[in-house]
Design an enzyme around this catalytic site. Structure first.
Site, PDB file in Angstrom:
ATOM      1  CB  ILE A 640      -0.975   0.042   1.207  1.00 19.11           C
ATOM      2  CG1 ILE A 640      -0.200  -0.191   2.512  1.00 19.11           C
ATOM      3  CG2 ILE A 640      -2.127  -0.925   1.019  1.00 19.11           C
ATOM      4  CD1 ILE A 640      -1.020   0.116   3.748  1.00 19.11           C
ATOM      5  CG  PHE A 645      13.832   2.111   7.127  1.00 16.45           C
ATOM      6  CD1 PHE A 645      13.033   2.919   7.922  1.00 16.45           C
ATOM      7  CD2 PHE A 645      15.212   2.296   7.161  1.00 16.45           C
ATOM      8  CE1 PHE A 645      13.591   3.885   8.737  1.00 16.45           C
ATOM      9  CE2 PHE A 645      15.775   3.262   7.983  1.00 16.45           C
ATOM     10  CZ  PHE A 645      14.968   4.069   8.768  1.00 16.45           C
ATOM     11  CD  GLU A 647       8.628  -3.156  -1.296  1.00 16.09           C
ATOM     12  OE1 GLU A 647       9.045  -3.049  -2.437  1.00 16.09           O
ATOM     13  OE2 GLU A 647       9.252  -3.733  -0.365  1.00 16.09           O
ATOM     14  CE  LYS A 666       5.423   2.925   8.533  1.00 16.46           C
ATOM     15  NZ  LYS A 666       6.008   4.140   9.045  1.00 16.46           N
ATOM     16  CG  ASP A 759       8.376  15.029   8.868  1.00 16.35           C
ATOM     17  OD1 ASP A 759       8.026  16.056   8.246  1.00 16.35           O
ATOM     18  OD2 ASP A 759       8.673  13.962   8.308  1.00 16.35           O
TER      19      ASP A 759
END
Ligand code: AMP
Length: 997
Positions: A640, A645, A647, A666, A759
């Site tokens: 998705i 680091f 997919e 992840k 962030d």
């Protein structure tokens, strides 16, 4: 019964008293017209024509005669008993109905009276007058006639008597007033004259319906009575006219209007034209209700619609509070020019600032200047305070020079001279982002300094595990300055695998002892010095230093052996200290001063975030904060996204004895270094410490197998920025605010845990099916290395410039207050449906603009209160920004009263959605409808336009909002975007630059 001698006299007297007489032809409503009837009217005569006893011939009273004149027949009533004594002959009309309002009727008689002399001698009783009588009645009494019921109105005498061979027709008008019953009779009494009545006309008068002085007055019966000779009539102003007092006028007895009172005047935006008020033409205006004409719009104003009561200022032009609304608009003055500072021949601590007036005064002559002073020290600039003296003043200056004294030596001072005019204050109030457009920031320094440079580096001392180094800096005076700091980076020389990873130490002094080094190993070391304003002369040359080998150590004697245990302990302490220092430069180290709280309760967070790097082994940290999952419990279904680091998959987690849950997985891509693995897992170590509805939940990690994984709750709608772009215009402000409230709540929780995100951006917010928003992306290294939005900083990290607070960019001051700034940007992204902040401006342009106090303009349809909050988040002074607790409270308040969202912030389509105006990106006009739709990201409607036959840009320009709707653009957001774009296309002055003045 009163008889007046003449109406004209009355009217005349009013002219004299009031000086105003309006002569409008009175209207006559006829009740009886003997002549026009054209037949015998059957009027009653009395006494009946009978032969009187003893007389030779019969006595004859009024008789009807038929006559012919010019071929047409008419009737007259005549009587002529001039030789008989005691005549008393009556002629009575039929019953005359009265109009209820007509209390006064006029009787106009045409008649002749024969000269008595023409009958010769023996007519001594001959008369030359007759009498007019009346009798009121509520009903027709038929032939009943009683003289006593009649009242005399007037004696009728001819102006000219009819002699033997000539005939003089007389006309006399009399009125009968104070009539009150349903009808009346008139009667003519003959007392021995020779009379022929040719015509009897009975009528009343009305003042006709009229428009006078822009007021409408109805038709009004001229009524006389008692002492009232004028009738007051109220009117109403015509459409689009108004009057302070009710308009009134008087209707005279004679049916004429006189003396209007209470003038109506055309409302603002309308002017008088033929008894009505018409709209001012486009490009004209009328500001007040007056009888004046519309005037052309003054300079620098918009000439848009008809019916304007004022002409609004064109974008970028303003009216001061004291400027008349009817006057022109003026622009902001440009910056003062040629600012100079000189201290030559002046005592210490004093300097003279001078400048030239701005090139463009905005068309005003009320230009003043203000001087702002900042003193910079240890990375921070502060207002100079009240100690500084300005002569003649620091504000409201009308001269272009000022002397500044009481300055301290060896400090950097920055002076800003701003030009203001009567309209500057308005711009400040309305949109702080443009406040400085009028001014320029010109800087001068008392003390000019070169950026610091490392001049030389030397080894002071070394052993097998440490190196002591020191270095010099130029220019020399900086060595003394407490504001200079250093960054020393070192790495093993022979580490071929990783030549980019340095250990970085932040230092306040120009010497250091680096401990915890491998014995007999060569290290490469470089140092960089920074001044208080963050400037640096660059890194020193990389120099090589080597630790002593163990062998060498042994040779130094056995005395030390006993101290080894202690040395190891010391080493451990140093390692921890160095690690802590190292992290001071990375994302994770957040001292309590970095987070801040809005109320005392929050000062005591129940739990504080623990930096996983404080653990010697990050693998231990991850096991402490995250649950280990066996890979067999995880099923990957579909990729998705692409994480930093590796997919990201959607999948299923099915733990033993637990039901299946949808998860995001992840992964860490093959070929990773140990450092990368640790960085990857550190996200889980951070995430695992949080438990909040609006923070992405960690399900667990896979660390004990080759393929490390982080498993989190699955958020069906993915990243917020993309989700909003895909659903542009589909949510109400209320819904968007609900999303923002969730994000703010998540951030409040993080700030209470003393965690600074660094962030925060819509791309790092995830959305689930219920539109719940959760803060994600807690990776440690992305800010420094892999952030896609990041820009390299001087000190090696990467920063997402357009989301980051200026102080975090300038000197890496990341705090919850800098997160608040980022939250403001997220608010903007959300309200603009995922639009890119600052559009396609470069990072450099963004930083420059922010520095010059520009801020993003309000997105389209953004509630004013929401935009105000954004602006608060973007305050330069971070201590003045709201806290996340305050933000949550405010958003809650707004959500509780949706009415508060109705006021929409000013929106300038040309800057806010950055639509090209007359041309495509290459500056040439759009060649096709599809090219244009593409440019405004509305290409899904290309087919709608084609099917509707809109195939040229000329046709597009003709379209109205309704036309756009009709061709199938239904979503309000899309409708507006297209409509605004067309507006922009039409407006040749549109600008492509958000910050263009
Ligand atoms: P990240 O590594 O967090 O930047 O993730 C990359 C992309 O994967 C995101 O932009 C999302 O589209 C997707 N993604 C990450 N985590 C999730 C999740 N928990 N649920 C759904 N999608 C996710």
């Amino acid at each position: 019964m009163e008889v007046s001698g003449g109406i004209r006299h009355l009217l005349f007297s009013y002219v004299l008293i009031n000086g105003i007489l309006i002569t409008l032809e009175a209207k006559e409503e006829v009740l009886l017209d003997m002549r026009a009837a054209g037949r015998e009217l059957g009027w009653l005569t009395w006494p009946p024509n009978v032969e009187r006893e003893g007389s030779q011939k019969s006595q004859v009273g009024w008789e009807v005669h038929q006559r012919t004149l010019n071929g047409s027949q008419f009737y007259t009533y005549q009587v002529c008993n001039v030789e008989e004594r005691e005549q008393d002959n009556w002629l009575r009309t039929t019953f005359i109905q009265r109009h209820p309002s007509a209390s006064r009727v006029f009787v106009e008689l045409k008649f002749i009276v024969r000269d008595c002399n023409s009958f010769g001698e023996g007519t001594l009783t001959c008369k030359e007058t007759f009498n007019l009588f009346t009798s009121e009645s509520d009903a027709d009494v038929g032939t009943t006639f009683r003289k006593g019921q009649f009242r005399k109105v007037a004696t009728i005498a001819p102006d000219e008597i009819t002699k033997r061979n000539e005939m003089h027709l007389n006309t006399e008008t009399r009125y009968v007033e104070n009539l009150s019953r349903k009808g009346f009779y008139l009667a003519f009494q003959d007392i021995g004259a020779c009379v022929a009545i040719f015509s009897v006309r009975v009528f009343y008068k009305t003042c006709p319906a009229t428009v006078k002085s822009l007021a409408v007055f109805p038709e009004t019966v001229a009524r006389g009575g008692e002492k009232q000779v004028l009738r007051e009539v109220s009117g109403t102003c015509v459409e689009n006219a108004e009057s302070e007092e009710q308009p009134r006028i008087y209707c005279t007895l004679d049916g004429e209007w006189v003396v209007p009172v209470g003038q109506c005047q055309c409302k603002p935006g309308f002017e008088e034209a033929e008894d009505s008020c018409r709209e001012c033409q486009p490009g004209f205006f009328k500001a007040d209700a007056s009888s004046s004409k519309c005037e052309p719009c003054p300079d620098n104003t918009q000439r848009l619609n008809p019916g304007a009561s004022f002409c609004p200022c064109m974008a970028g032009f303003y009216r001061a509070h004291t400027d008349p609304i009817t006057g022109p608009c003026s622009g902001l003055p440009s910056a003062p020019k040629d600012l100079e500072a000189t201290s030559n021949h002046l005592p210490a601590g004093k300097l003279l600032l001078s400048w030239n007036p701005p090139e463009y005064t905005g068309g005003r002559d009320d230009i003043t200047y203000s001087v702002l002073c900042q003193r910079c020290e240890s990375f921070e600039c502060k207002p100079c305070g009240e100690k500084i003296r300005y002569d003649p003043a620091s504000m409201g200056l009308t001269v272009t020079r000022v002397s500044v004294s009481e300055l301290d030596a060896h400090f950097n001072y920055t002076f800003t001279v701003e030009a203001h005019s009567g309209v500057s204050v308005l711009v400040n109030e309305a949109a702080p982002r443009t406040a400085r457009l009028s001014s320029t920031t010109l800087t001068t320094s008392l003390q000019h300094t070169d950026p610091p440079r490392i001049a030389s580096m030397r080894l002071v001392e070394r052993d097998s595990t440490s190196l002591s180094l020191s270095w010099d800096v130029s220019p020399r005076q900086l060595v003394q300055s407490p504001s200079v700091h250093y960054e020393l980076a070192y790495r093993k020389k022979d580490n071929k695998l990783d030549v980019t990873t340095y250990v970085v130490l932040k230092l306040e002094r120009s010497s250091v002892k680096i401990s915890d080094l491998a014995p007999g190993t060569a290290y490469l070391v470089k140092v960089q010095a920074f001044s208080s304003d963050g400037s640096s002369g660059g890194s020193s040359v990389e120099e090589q230093f080597e630790t002593l080998s163990d062998e060498h150590l042994n040779k130094t004697g056995v005395i030390l052996t006993s101290a080894v245990g202690g040395a190891i302990m010391l080493l451990l302490v140093i390692v921890i200290l160095v690690l802590c220092r190292r992290r001071s430069n990375s994302h994770a180290r957040q001292g309590p001063e970095d987070a801040y709280f809005s109320n005392p309760e929050q000062l005591k967070p129940l739990k504080t975030y623990v930096d996983p790097h404080t653990y010697e082994d990050p693998n231990i940290a991850v096991l402490k904060f995250a649950t280990e999952i066996h890979p067999s419990h995880i099923t990957k279904q579909k990729v998705i996204g692409a994480g930093e680091f590796g997919e990201v998959y959607r999948g299923i987690l099915k733990g033993p004895g637990r039901k299946e849950v949808a998860v995001a997985i992840k992964t860490l891509k093959p070929g990773y270094t140990e450092k990368q693995r640790q960085d990857f897992l550190s996200e889980a170590s951070i995430m695992g410490q949080f438990t909040h509805q609006n923070i992405i939940r960690l399900e667990g990690v896979v660390t004990k197998f080759k393929h490390a994984m982080i498993v989190t709750e699955y958020m069906e709608n993915g990243a917020l920025d993309r989700y909003l772009r895909d659903h542009d215009g589909e949510f109400t402000s209320y819904q968007l605010l609900g999303m923002l409230r969730g994000i703010a709540a998540g951030m409040k929780y993080l700030s209470e845990m003393s965690y600074v995100h660094r962030d925060l951006a819509a791309r790092n917010i995830l959305v689930n099916t219920t539109l719940e928003c959760k803060v994600s992306d807690f990776g440690l290294s992305r800010v420094l290395e892999d952030e896609p939005e990041g820009t390299y900083t001087t000190s090696g990290g990467k920063i997402p410039i357009r989301w980051t607070a200026p102080e975090a960019i300038a000197y890496r001051k990341f705090t919850s207050a800098s997160d608040v700034w980022s939250f403001g940007i997220v608010m903007w992204e959300v309200m603009a449906f995922g639009e890119r902040p600052y559009w396609d401006m470069s990072n450099h342009e963004v930083m420059k603009a922010i520095n010059e106090a520009f801020r993003l303009p309000a997105p389209m349809d953004c509630p004013s209160a929401v935009y105000q909050l954004m602006l608060q988040c973007w305050l330069q002074d971070r201590s003045k920004r709201p806290r996340f607790g305050d933000i949550v409270s405010l958003l809650d308040k707004l959500l509780r009263s949706p009415d508060s969202l109705k006021t929409i912030a000013d929106f300038d389509p040309r800057v806010s959605i950055r639509l090209p105006s007359t041309s495509g990106s290459d500056g040439s006009p759009f060649r096709s409808v599809s090219e244009w739709l593409e440019s405004i990201k509305m290409n899904q409607y290309v087919e709608n336009f084609t099917l509707a036959g809109v195939i040229s840009m000329d046709q597009v320009l003709q379209m109205k909002t309704e036309d756009i709707r009709k061709i199938g653009v239904r979503l309000p957001g899309h409708l507006k975007r297209i409509a605004y774009s067309i507006l922009g296309l039409k407006d040749q002055t549109s600008t492509l630059s958000v910050f263009a003045v």
